[in-house]
Design a protein around this motif. Structure first.
Motif, short mmCIF file in Angstrom:
data_model
loop_
_atom_site.label_atom_id
_atom_site.label_comp_id
_atom_site.label_asym_id
_atom_site.label_seq_id
_atom_site.Cartn_x
_atom_site.Cartn_y
_atom_site.Cartn_z
N LEU A 131 -0.95 5.27 10.42
CA LEU A 131 -1.04 5.71 9.12
C LEU A 131 -2.15 5.24 8.43
O LEU A 131 -3.02 5.61 7.53
CB LEU A 131 0.13 5.74 8.33
CG LEU A 131 0.22 6.32 6.96
CD1 LEU A 131 -0.28 7.61 6.74
CD2 LEU A 131 1.54 5.93 6.44
N GLY A 132 -2.26 3.70 8.69
CA GLY A 132 -3.43 3.15 7.67
C GLY A 132 -4.92 3.59 8.40
O GLY A 132 -5.71 3.65 7.28
N ASN A 133 -4.93 3.80 9.77
CA ASN A 133 -6.05 4.27 10.02
C ASN A 133 -6.65 5.56 9.47
O ASN A 133 -7.72 5.90 8.90
CB ASN A 133 -6.21 4.48 11.49
CG ASN A 133 -7.58 4.79 12.22
OD1 ASN A 133 -8.41 4.12 12.14
ND2 ASN A 133 -7.49 5.91 12.72
N LYS A 134 -5.54 6.57 9.35
CA LYS A 134 -5.94 7.81 8.79
C LYS A 134 -6.33 7.68 7.28
O LYS A 134 -7.24 8.35 6.86
CB LYS A 134 -4.56 8.74 8.77
CG LYS A 134 -4.09 9.32 10.27
CD LYS A 134 -2.98 9.91 10.34
CE LYS A 134 -3.06 11.41 9.59
NZ LYS A 134 -3.96 12.33 10.32
N ARG A 135 -5.69 6.83 6.58
CA ARG A 135 -5.93 6.65 5.13
C ARG A 135 -7.24 6.03 4.91
O ARG A 135 -8.07 6.50 4.11
CB ARG A 135 -4.77 5.81 4.32
CG ARG A 135 -3.50 6.77 4.19
CD ARG A 135 -2.39 5.91 3.62
NE ARG A 135 -2.96 4.97 2.44
CZ ARG A 135 -2.91 5.57 1.58
NH1 ARG A 135 -2.51 6.82 1.13
NH2 ARG A 135 -3.20 4.83 0.33
N TRP A 136 -7.79 5.07 5.91
CA TRP A 136 -8.86 4.42 5.77
C TRP A 136 -10.02 5.45 6.09
O TRP A 136 -11.08 5.27 5.45
CB TRP A 136 -8.93 3.15 6.64
CG TRP A 136 -10.24 2.40 6.71
CD1 TRP A 136 -11.00 2.24 7.48
CD2 TRP A 136 -10.35 1.42 5.64
NE1 TRP A 136 -12.04 1.31 7.20
CE2 TRP A 136 -11.74 0.90 5.96
CE3 TRP A 136 -9.68 0.96 4.56
CZ2 TRP A 136 -12.36 -0.17 5.03
CZ3 TRP A 136 -10.35 0.14 3.74
CH2 TRP A 136 -11.75 -0.50 4.05
N THR A 159 -11.08 0.37 12.21
CA THR A 159 -11.37 -0.80 11.45
C THR A 159 -9.78 -1.39 11.23
O THR A 159 -9.75 -2.66 11.29
CB THR A 159 -12.12 -0.44 10.39
OG1 THR A 159 -13.56 -0.11 10.68
CG2 THR A 159 -12.03 -1.43 9.25
N VAL A 160 -8.79 -0.60 11.02
CA VAL A 160 -7.64 -0.91 10.40
C VAL A 160 -6.98 -1.62 11.81
O VAL A 160 -6.29 -2.66 11.59
CB VAL A 160 -6.65 0.29 10.09
CG1 VAL A 160 -5.28 -0.21 9.97
CG2 VAL A 160 -7.30 0.80 8.85
N ALA A 161 -7.20 -1.11 12.86
CA ALA A 161 -6.73 -1.97 14.06
C ALA A 161 -7.31 -3.16 14.30
O ALA A 161 -6.60 -4.18 14.77
CB ALA A 161 -6.62 -1.19 15.40
N ALA A 193 -9.24 -2.87 -1.01
CA ALA A 193 -9.29 -1.42 -0.37
C ALA A 193 -8.48 -1.38 0.89
O ALA A 193 -7.82 -0.51 1.15
CB ALA A 193 -10.87 -1.18 -0.29
N TYR A 194 -8.70 -2.32 1.51
CA TYR A 194 -7.80 -2.37 2.89
C TYR A 194 -6.30 -2.42 2.56
O TYR A 194 -5.77 -1.40 3.16
CB TYR A 194 -8.19 -3.65 3.67
CG TYR A 194 -7.38 -3.51 5.28
CD1 TYR A 194 -7.83 -2.85 6.17
CD2 TYR A 194 -6.29 -4.50 5.40
CE1 TYR A 194 -6.98 -3.07 7.44
CE2 TYR A 194 -5.64 -4.48 6.47
CZ TYR A 194 -6.18 -3.73 7.37
OH TYR A 194 -5.39 -3.68 8.65
N ALA A 195 -6.02 -3.06 1.67
CA ALA A 195 -4.47 -3.28 1.29
C ALA A 195 -4.03 -1.95 0.95
O ALA A 195 -2.85 -1.50 1.14
CB ALA A 195 -4.17 -4.24 0.25
N ASP A 196 -4.84 -1.12 0.05
CA ASP A 196 -4.41 0.34 -0.46
C ASP A 196 -4.33 1.18 0.72
O ASP A 196 -3.25 1.85 0.71
CB ASP A 196 -5.37 0.73 -1.59
CG ASP A 196 -5.55 0.10 -2.83
OD1 ASP A 196 -4.25 -0.69 -3.18
OD2 ASP A 196 -6.43 0.12 -3.27
N ALA A 197 -4.96 1.10 1.68
CA ALA A 197 -5.00 1.98 2.67
C ALA A 197 -3.83 1.85 3.41
O ALA A 197 -3.12 2.63 4.19
CB ALA A 197 -6.12 2.01 3.79
N ILE A 198 -3.42 0.47 3.61
CA ILE A 198 -2.31 0.16 4.61
C ILE A 198 -0.92 0.19 3.87
O ILE A 198 0.14 0.03 4.71
CB ILE A 198 -2.53 -1.28 5.10
CG1 ILE A 198 -2.05 -1.57 6.81
CG2 ILE A 198 -2.34 -2.41 4.30
CD1 ILE A 198 -2.58 -0.56 7.86
N ALA A 199 -0.85 0.35 2.70
CA ALA A 199 0.41 -0.05 2.14
C ALA A 199 1.37 0.85 2.39
O ALA A 199 2.72 0.57 2.61
CB ALA A 199 0.21 0.09 0.40
N PRO A 200 1.28 2.26 2.38
CA PRO A 200 2.41 2.99 2.93
C PRO A 200 2.89 2.78 4.39
O PRO A 200 4.13 2.77 4.66
CB PRO A 200 1.92 4.51 2.51
CG PRO A 200 0.77 4.51 1.86
CD PRO A 200 0.16 3.04 2.03
#
Length: 323
Positions: A38-43, A52-54, A124-131
């Motif tokens: 999910l973080g990757n999709k949001r990023w 990048t998230v991974a 910015a990374y934290a926002d993407a990964i939060a959910p």
């Protein structure tokens, strides 16, 4: 006679063919995969690049596991270092015992290292990964179900959790606090996703909303639990932690909104793809055809210049326009 209740598994081990996998570890691993997915999709939606998230999670996850275990061992040291206990059990993470507070704190340190190596702002990374983190917690809580731990007070509700007898627990029907927290975390994930779309949260405010919302639920769920815990002024230690972290998260949201309103336009320098809010697909198409429109608009000027040349007038102006 109890007609309805949630049964506990007879064993905490899942067998994948010949490979034994503890239910607690399986839930943690599954939660990590969901968070990264999910973080990757949001990023990507925010203008970042795939993968990048991974890459950053390679740093964040190990740090988070270590921090979560350290918090648990430190706050429940009597389970491992008191008389009659074996301190080696402190390393048996598969038997349960991860403190979310330590996991998030140390995980943030690992994420910061990963972000710094990639030149990415941590907020910015934290926002993407939060959910994704909230969903990972929702899945991870089912590991407590496999281990028959962290349940609440006795109850006769239809969704009561049936606990079996063991050396460290008494058989009976109890509040399934693991289920309450799991459902709460799912709600937190959807809340953050909705709020992020509605208010275009940026600069760490989506993550702060996740933290505040989680703490609000953890406070009342923690109050229902009956497992051994340290108390300060009549409240469990984790209740105090939830209150303090909740206040800090809300203060951050308020201050951040005033100091840095809006959302980051570029979250990953390498991608150089700013996110333009309020744009529709038609707008994007118009933007993509902007160059062609400019070329079309330039044609009359060129025609005018040729006309001037042909008439022997305005040669200097025509040359300047073409330059």
């Amino acid at each position: 006679m109890d007609l309805a209740y949630i049964p506990s598994p007879s064993t905490g081990v899942i067998h994948l063919g010949p490979i034994p996998l503890r239910g607690y570890a399986f839930c943690i691993i599954l939660g990590v995969f969901v968070a990264v997915w999910l973080g990757n999709k949001r990023w990507i939606a925010r203008g970042g690049t795939a993968g990048t998230v991974a890459d950053i999670a390679v740093w964040a996850v190990p740090f988070g596991l270590v921090g979560g275990r350290l918090y648990h061992v430190i706050t429940d040291y009597q389970l491992y270092f008191s008389e009659g206990e074996n301190w080696v059990d402190a390393f048996k993470i598969w038997e349960g015992g991860l403190g979310i507070w330590g996991a998030i704190a140390f995980g943030a340190v690992g994420a910061w290292i990963g972000c710094r190596r990639r030149g990415i702002p941590l907020p910015a990374y934290a926002d993407a990964i939060a959910p994704g983190i909230a969903l990972a917690q929702a899945i991870g809580r089912w590991g407590n179900w496999f281990n028959q731990e962290l349940y609440g007070k006795p109850t006769d509700l239809p969704w009561a959790l049936k606990i079996t007898e063991s050396a460290n627990r008494e058989a009976g029907l109890y509040h399934p606090t693991f289920l309450y927290e799991s459902l709460w975390c799912v709600g937190v994930a959807f809340l953050v996703i909705w709020a992020d779309r509605r208010f275009e949260l940026g600069h760490g405010r989506a993550f702060a909303l996740y933290v505040a919302a989680y703490c609000a639920g953890r406070g009342w769920i923690e109050y229902m639990r009956v497992d051994e815990a340290h108390h300060i002024l009549g409240l469990r230690l984790n209740v105090w932690t939830a209150i303090i972290v909740f206040v800090l998260a809300v203060v951050y949201m308020v201050v951040s909104a005033r100091v840095r309103p809006g959302r980051e336009e570029i979250v990953e320098p390498r991608s150089r793809k700013p996110v333009e809010t309020g744009k529709t697909d038609d707008d994007a198409e118009d933007a993509g055809t902007g160059k062609a429109a400019s070329d079309d608009a330039a044609e009359p000027d060129d025609a005018g210049d040729s006309h001037d040349v042909e008439n022997g007038a305005g040669n200097g102006a025509g040359s300047a326009a073409k330059g």
